[in-house]
Design a protein around this motif. Structure first.
Motif, PDB file in Angstrom:
ATOM      1  N   ASP B 165     -10.704  -8.804   4.294  1.00 30.33           N
ATOM      2  CA  ASP B 165     -10.299  -7.778   5.251  1.00 30.33           C
ATOM      3  C   ASP B 165      -8.797  -7.845   5.472  1.00 30.33           C
ATOM      4  N   GLU B 166      -8.063  -7.038   4.738  1.00 37.01           N
ATOM      5  CA  GLU B 166      -6.596  -7.002   4.840  1.00 37.01           C
ATOM      6  C   GLU B 166      -6.003  -8.409   4.923  1.00 37.01           C
ATOM      7  N   PRO B 167      -6.314  -9.268   3.976  1.00 34.57           N
ATOM      8  CA  PRO B 167      -5.899 -10.657   4.120  1.00 34.57           C
ATOM      9  C   PRO B 167      -4.403 -10.860   3.973  1.00 34.57           C
ATOM     10  N   LEU B 168      -3.718  -9.897   3.328  1.00 32.89           N
ATOM     11  CA  LEU B 168      -2.303 -10.134   3.068  1.00 32.89           C
ATOM     12  C   LEU B 168      -1.405  -9.469   4.090  1.00 32.89           C
ATOM     13  N   SER B 169      -1.968  -8.770   5.053  1.00 36.55           N
ATOM     14  CA  SER B 169      -1.114  -7.963   5.934  1.00 36.55           C
ATOM     15  C   SER B 169      -0.238  -8.804   6.832  1.00 36.55           C
ATOM     16  N   ALA B 170      -0.617 -10.053   7.096  1.00 41.67           N
ATOM     17  CA  ALA B 170       0.185 -10.873   8.001  1.00 41.67           C
ATOM     18  C   ALA B 170       1.254 -11.672   7.266  1.00 41.67           C
ATOM     19  N   LEU B 171       1.321 -11.529   5.953  1.00 41.82           N
ATOM     20  CA  LEU B 171       2.282 -12.329   5.190  1.00 41.82           C
ATOM     21  C   LEU B 171       3.564 -11.544   4.929  1.00 41.82           C
ATOM     22  N   ASP B 172       4.632 -12.259   4.702  1.00 43.16           N
ATOM     23  CA  ASP B 172       5.877 -11.556   4.373  1.00 43.16           C
ATOM     24  C   ASP B 172       5.844 -11.097   2.922  1.00 43.16           C
ATOM     25  N   LYS B 173       6.796 -10.248   2.584  1.00 44.46           N
ATOM     26  CA  LYS B 173       6.717  -9.484   1.336  1.00 44.46           C
ATOM     27  C   LYS B 173       6.568 -10.366   0.105  1.00 44.46           C
ATOM     28  N   ASN B 174       7.423 -11.359  -0.001  1.00 44.90           N
ATOM     29  CA  ASN B 174       7.388 -12.169  -1.227  1.00 44.90           C
ATOM     30  C   ASN B 174       6.069 -12.905  -1.371  1.00 44.90           C
ATOM     31  N   LEU B 175       5.620 -13.451  -0.253  1.00 44.80           N
ATOM     32  CA  LEU B 175       4.367 -14.185  -0.272  1.00 44.80           C
ATOM     33  C   LEU B 175       3.224 -13.255  -0.643  1.00 44.80           C
ATOM     34  N   ARG B 176       3.322 -12.028  -0.091  1.00 47.50           N
ATOM     35  CA  ARG B 176       2.273 -11.074  -0.378  1.00 47.50           C
ATOM     36  C   ARG B 176       2.162 -10.804  -1.864  1.00 47.50           C
ATOM     37  N   ALA B 178       3.145 -12.633  -4.330  1.00 48.28           N
ATOM     38  CA  ALA B 178       2.641 -13.800  -5.052  1.00 48.28           C
ATOM     39  C   ALA B 178       1.142 -13.924  -4.872  1.00 48.28           C
ATOM     40  N   MET B 179       0.673 -13.679  -3.645  1.00 49.87           N
ATOM     41  CA  MET B 179      -0.761 -13.828  -3.380  1.00 49.87           C
ATOM     42  C   MET B 179      -1.577 -12.796  -4.135  1.00 49.87           C
ATOM     43  N   ARG B 180      -1.001 -11.613  -4.355  1.00 51.93           N
ATOM     44  CA  ARG B 180      -1.756 -10.598  -5.085  1.00 51.93           C
ATOM     45  C   ARG B 180      -2.156 -11.129  -6.449  1.00 51.93           C
ATOM     46  N   ILE B 181      -1.184 -11.714  -7.114  1.00 55.49           N
ATOM     47  CA  ILE B 181      -1.465 -12.243  -8.450  1.00 55.49           C
ATOM     48  C   ILE B 181      -2.490 -13.362  -8.362  1.00 55.49           C
ATOM     49  N   GLU B 182      -2.300 -14.212  -7.359  1.00 53.67           N
ATOM     50  CA  GLU B 182      -3.224 -15.343  -7.232  1.00 53.67           C
ATOM     51  C   GLU B 182      -4.642 -14.882  -6.973  1.00 53.67           C
ATOM     52  N   PHE B 196     -12.072  -5.631  -1.408  1.00 53.76           N
ATOM     53  CA  PHE B 196     -10.792  -5.889  -0.758  1.00 53.76           C
ATOM     54  C   PHE B 196     -10.424  -4.676   0.075  1.00 53.76           C
ATOM     55  N   VAL B 197     -10.101  -4.885   1.340  1.00 55.71           N
ATOM     56  CA  VAL B 197      -9.747  -3.768   2.213  1.00 55.71           C
ATOM     57  C   VAL B 197      -8.254  -3.778   2.457  1.00 55.71           C
ATOM     58  N   THR B 198      -7.613  -2.644   2.309  1.00 54.76           N
ATOM     59  CA  THR B 198      -6.192  -2.565   2.610  1.00 54.76           C
ATOM     60  C   THR B 198      -5.785  -1.140   2.932  1.00 54.76           C
ATOM     61  N   HIS B 199      -4.642  -0.999   3.583  1.00 49.30           N
ATOM     62  CA  HIS B 199      -4.085   0.335   3.777  1.00 49.30           C
ATOM     63  C   HIS B 199      -2.846   0.519   2.907  1.00 49.30           C
ATOM     64  N   ASP B 200      -2.525  -0.546   2.177  1.00 55.65           N
ATOM     65  CA  ASP B 200      -1.326  -0.531   1.338  1.00 55.65           C
ATOM     66  C   ASP B 200      -1.696  -0.077  -0.056  1.00 55.65           C
ATOM     67  N   ALA B 204      -3.516  -1.786  -3.581  1.00 56.76           N
ATOM     68  CA  ALA B 204      -4.735  -1.260  -4.211  1.00 56.76           C
ATOM     69  C   ALA B 204      -4.509  -0.989  -5.690  1.00 56.76           C
ATOM     70  N   LEU B 205      -3.408  -0.384  -6.011  1.00 60.79           N
ATOM     71  CA  LEU B 205      -3.185  -0.008  -7.397  1.00 60.79           C
ATOM     72  C   LEU B 205      -2.962  -1.231  -8.286  1.00 60.79           C
ATOM     73  N   THR B 206      -2.242  -2.222  -7.758  1.00 62.58           N
ATOM     74  CA  THR B 206      -1.913  -3.348  -8.642  1.00 62.58           C
ATOM     75  C   THR B 206      -3.078  -4.292  -8.861  1.00 62.58           C
ATOM     76  N   MET B 207      -3.983  -4.398  -7.879  1.00 61.93           N
ATOM     77  CA  MET B 207      -4.978  -5.463  -7.963  1.00 61.93           C
ATOM     78  C   MET B 207      -6.347  -5.016  -8.466  1.00 61.93           C
ATOM     79  N   SER B 208      -6.668  -3.743  -8.318  1.00 61.40           N
ATOM     80  CA  SER B 208      -8.083  -3.390  -8.426  1.00 61.40           C
ATOM     81  C   SER B 208      -8.546  -3.014  -9.812  1.00 61.40           C
TER      82      SER B 208
END
Lengths: 299, 362, 276
Positions: B165-176, B178-182, B196-200, B204-208
């Protein structure tokens, strides 16, 4: 006048009267009481100015050989008081926790209304709230009346003047004290944690034991302390609901002061109560480290 | 064994609002999640994506419809009995337990003996890059580390499905980033489906593998990232995912004529609707003509330098606002445009996507 | 499965209702039975009467012509008067001192402030009985006559703490920038205090005063030890009556006390909730 010294003057004006008052009428009396507990009882009441360890000795084991053998009755009374106070804490906790839990989850308006209902009895006189239970628990009281009328019993039950009656009375009085800290704790609970626990496979019971209860423990401990301390030194409840049969520390102290006129001994007993209070507070402060801070209770 | 790990049929759920009526968070949604798939639920806030996630995990009951997980009807099964685990938006790590206890919680509940538990906790923590941190407390960790613990905790019991549930929304940009790839790598390693839920939309486009675009309780489009981007099914999807220039009008041969007289050429086949909306993405405009391409003339209001490209903001003679994105290599033309404040935008009719305009108003 | 969940939630709600019933039912019962026309067995209903109330208030009634009761009415009225006088006095003193303390602690820095603040909790945490006898010893030691004054002083020791807490809470929630605005507009400190701080503080002060009043009226233990033989307050009066033997008038008195407490407390809590 410079701003700084004017501030000092203001501070002085605000602080001094109350501080002097408290020192004179709170600190000093307690100190005198502490001193008195080590003095020898005078023959006709009052005290002699002489160091006398046997006030404590009578309780703890080294009585004055001139006057008496060591009578463990005092220790017995102390332990009985501790026992009853502890049972009171336990029962109050069991009674309050589910209700506090439920109220904390109600919508805002209901919550406030329920809090109002809980706070209200707090503002009535102790003696009135106790009086009710005399009427209920007596041989000729309402409970016996009803049970007899319904033919559920043949003879009236012996309810009043027992340890149980005292506990019921104290629970009734101390419920608001236990309810509010528990309620505050449950309110602060992050419900996402409850969902996380369930998500990971824990049913309602496991979730309660493993997540909810540990996280509300600070409130429970706070409530336990503010119930235990007054319960320990209480003399009104044992007197009204316990009669002459059940003697607690509070009754003993009262006797020493008003009937037996042995003020040093009474002071020593009071010191015992204070000691118990300090131990309880100490435990509270110790667990504070693990808990983080606890909101101050403003009633 | 079916191909689908999760099937939702006609999932419907509404909530009462203070005004008296009900709003529908989920309107009869049908969805199938395949095995070993990374599916993203994308949409603006209030679209129902989180409600959908909670319906799958069991924290929200459906009014109508049912949910099947791995072929079994779990509509009435409480959350603690569903083989689904969730990574919560604020991680929801138990503050009174260590990292190790947090991670191993699901195993503890399931009765796994402590020796084995310890082993698997160590493995899970290593998998998320937190080797050796079993004894720390959550409050001693950084946001990124906490998130990894939440991940480890959710995957350790090998659920059939992982919900995020929007797990990356609280992280800063760079971390976000990096986490996408991970996360993507993790999903492949584990071989379980991630929802995976997101509003970004970039996430959505890069990960799914597939994206479900939601709005107002309904899935507007479900498809691969490319399909959603290149061929949006509705104007909502077109505007939500990526920037867009939309031309609503009626079809006339291979042109779409708008009300303000603009004609857009499109070689794409359209539905039988006469009413269509043509979509030209800003980057589909070019300042250089090629092979007789049609064009639009605009008055340029602003030229924005974005580094790797220029953004041209302007309007047509009729006042319609347009956006174009041209590569920075077109610097020379940009100079001329900035001077004249006018531009001619060329586009390829073969890539102008047509969206059927719905006849009845929503 | 859903049934089990609803059952669980339902039983919790049911328990809560029983819980509130447990608290209020006994009180409701004594209200009901205060109208019981049975002079011998208080809890056996034999008919409705308001005689006990009339009795207590000093009117002759059919139920009993025993002279003893008249006497107890005089004592009762004296007790009520004493309670009110004490409560009014302690409220005044405790409110002033407690508010001053709250302002001092909240607005100024001085050596040992946090320590002092914690110390202010001591009178509230101290068991009643310990405080009571300590005060008794003290007053006797300095040769004071035990009476109204000693009671007032004794009660103030812990009432100051209560007022302090209530006013502190109010102070903590106050917006300091309003005072800055006032100073910016030309008001000196005293004017700012009078026109900006005090009005905002008033609900807290009133709340503290109300709290002090009620606690003073209801106080039993501490007053018991330092009241001496001359002075009786209402709670002590009832306590003594309970010791001597329960008479139906106690019921009426208890209900009146309850009503009074409830009304005052409701007002207080109502004002506090409005200020938030």
């Amino acid at each position: 006048m410079s701003a700084r010294s004017r501030q000092r003057l203001e501070l002085g004006v605000l602080l001094t009267p109350a501080t002097l008052f408290l020192i004179a009428f709170f600190v000093v009396p307690l100190v005198i009481m502490m001193v008195m507990s080590f003095l020898m009882p005078g023959l006709y009441g009052g005290a002699e100015w002489e160091f006398y360890p046997h006030n404590f000795g009578r309780i703890l084991g080294f009585a004055d050989p001139m006057f008496e053998e060591f009578d463990p009755v005092y220790l017995a009374i102390f332990w009985r008081s501790v026992r009853i106070a502890a049972l009171t804490v336990l029962c109050t906790f069991l009674v309050c926790y589910p209700a506090a839990f439920q109220v904390a989850r109600l919508p805002e308006r209901w919550k406030n209304f329920c809090l109002f209902l809980i706070a209200l009895p707090f503002f009535t006189s102790l003696i009135v709230r106790l009086f009710v239970w005399v009427l209920l628990l007596r041989q000729t009281g309402l409970i016996n009346e009803v049970l007899l009328d319904l033919h559920l019993i043949d003879r009236p039950l012996d309810m009043i003047y027992t340890d149980g009656a005292i506990i019921v009375g104290m629970v009734y009085i101390y419920v608001p004290f236990m309810f509010l800290p528990i309620y505050a704790s449950v309110e602060k609970l992050d419900w996402a944690l409850v969902r996380a626990s369930q998500d990971l496979g824990a049913g309602p019971v496991r979730t309660f034991l493993r997540v909810i209860f540990p996280l509300t423990l600070p409130g429970v401990i706070g409530g336990a302390i503010i119930v235990f301390i007054p319960a320990l030194g209480n003399f009104v409840v044992p007197e009204v609901l316990g009669g002459a049969k059940v003697l607690m520390l509070g009754n003993l102290i009262e006797q020493q002061f008003l009937a037996a006129r042995n003020w040093p001994f009474g002071s020593a007993l009071a010191m015992l109560v204070m000691a118990a209070m300090l131990v309880a507070l100490f435990i509270y402060v110790l667990t504070e480290g693990r808990r983080g801070s606890d909101p101050a209770l403003g009633l | 064994m079916s191909d689908q790990i999760v099937t939702l049929e006609n999932a419907t759920r509404s909530f009462p609002v203070p005004e008296g009526h009900r709003i529908y968070a989920l309107r009869g949604i049908d969805l199938e999640v395949s095995r070993n798939e990374f599916l993203t639920l994308l949409g603006p806030s209030g679209c129902g994506k989180t409600t959908l996630l909670q319906a799958i995990s069991g924290f929200i009951d459906l009014e109508k419809g049912r949910i099947l997980i791995d072929g079994k009807d779990v509509t009435d099964v409480p959350p603690h009995r569903r083989p689904v685990n969730t990574v919560f938006q604020n991680y929801a790590l138990f503050p009174h337990m260590s990292v190790g206890d947090n991670t191993g919680y699901a195993l503890e509940i399931a009765g796994v003996p402590s020796a084995e538990r310890r082993k698997r906790v160590a493995e899970a923590l290593e998998m998320v890059g937190l080797k050796g941190l079993e004894n720390r407390r959550p409050r001693q960790l950084s946001g990124g580390q906490q998130q990894r613990v939440a991940l480890a905790r959710a995957i350790i019991a090998r659920p059939k499905l992982l919900l995020l549930d929007e797990p990356l929304s609280a992280l800063d940009k760079n971390l976000r980033e990096a986490m996408r790839i991970e996360l993507k790598t993790l999903q492949h390693e584990l071989g379980i489906s991630f929802v995976f839920v997101t509003h970004d939309q970039e996430e959505a486009l890069t990960m799914s593998d597939r994206v479900a675009v939601l709005n107002a309780g309904q899935i507007q489009q479900l498809g691969t990232p490319r399909a959603v981007y290149d061929e949006p099914a509705t104007t909502f999807v077109a505007t939500f995912v990526g920037a867009s220039n939309l031309f609503e009008g009626s079809r006339d041969g291979n042109r779409v004529i708008t009300q303000d007289g603009i004609a857009i050429q499109s070689n794409r086949p359209a539905a039988t609707n006469a009413a269509v909306t043509a979509l030209i993405r800003p980057e589909q405009f070019s300042l250089v003509a090629a092979n007789d391409q049609p064009s639009l003339d605009i008055d340029v209001d602003q030229v924005v330098f974005v580094g790797s490209s220029f953004e041209l903001l302007g309007h047509t003679a009729g006042g319609r606002k347009l956006t174009a994105m041209v590569p920075a290599s077109g610097r020379q033309q940009i100079g001329a445009i900035e001077a004249s404040r006018k531009a001619r935008l060329y586009y390829d009719p073969a890539s102008v996507h047509l969206i059927a305009t719905p006849e009845a108003a929503e | 499965m859903r049934i089990a969940r609803t059952l669980g939630r339902g039983s919790l709600a049911l328990y809560t209702i029983i819980f509130f019933g447990f608290i209020y039912l006994p009180l409701a019962l004594i209200v009901v039975y205060s109208f019981n026309a049975n002079p011998i067995n208080m809890m056996t209903w034999s008919g409705f009467t308001t005689d006990w109330y009339l009795q207590v208030l000093g009117f002759k009634t059919k139920i009993s012509e025993n002279a003893l009761y008249l006497e107890s009415t005089d004592q009762l009225l004296a007790a009520v008067r004493n309670s009110l006088v004490i409560a009014a006095s302690t409220t005044a003193i405790a409110t002033v001192l407690g508010t001053a303390l709250a302002i001092a602690i909240h607005r100024y820095y001085f050596f040992g402030k946090s320590f002092y603040r914690v110390l202010l909790f001591a009178p509230m945490l101290m068991p009643d009985i310990v405080l009571g006898i300590a005060l008794l010893i003290f007053f006797v030691a300095i040769g004071a006559h035990l009476g109204l004054v000693t009671i007032i002083i004794g009660q103030c020791t812990f009432l100051i703490s209560y007022v302090f807490i209530v006013v502190s809470a109010r102070l903590a929630g106050m917006d300091r920038t309003l005072e800055n605005a006032s100073a910016d507009l030309g008001a000196n400190e005293w004017t700012t205090f009078r026109k900006v701080v005090l009005p905002q503080l008033m609900p807290g002060v009133l709340g503290g005063a109300l709290l002090a009043f009620i606690i003073s009226m209801d106080d039993l233990v501490i007053t018991y030890f330092i009241s001496g033989v001359d002075i009786t307050t209402l709670p002590i009066f009832i306590f003594a009556m309970l010791r001597r033997g329960i008479k139906p008038e106690i019921n009426a008195i208890a209900v009146m006390m309850l009503t009074f407490s409830f009304v005052v407390a409701s007002l207080g809590l109502y004002f506090r909730s409005r200020q938030k």
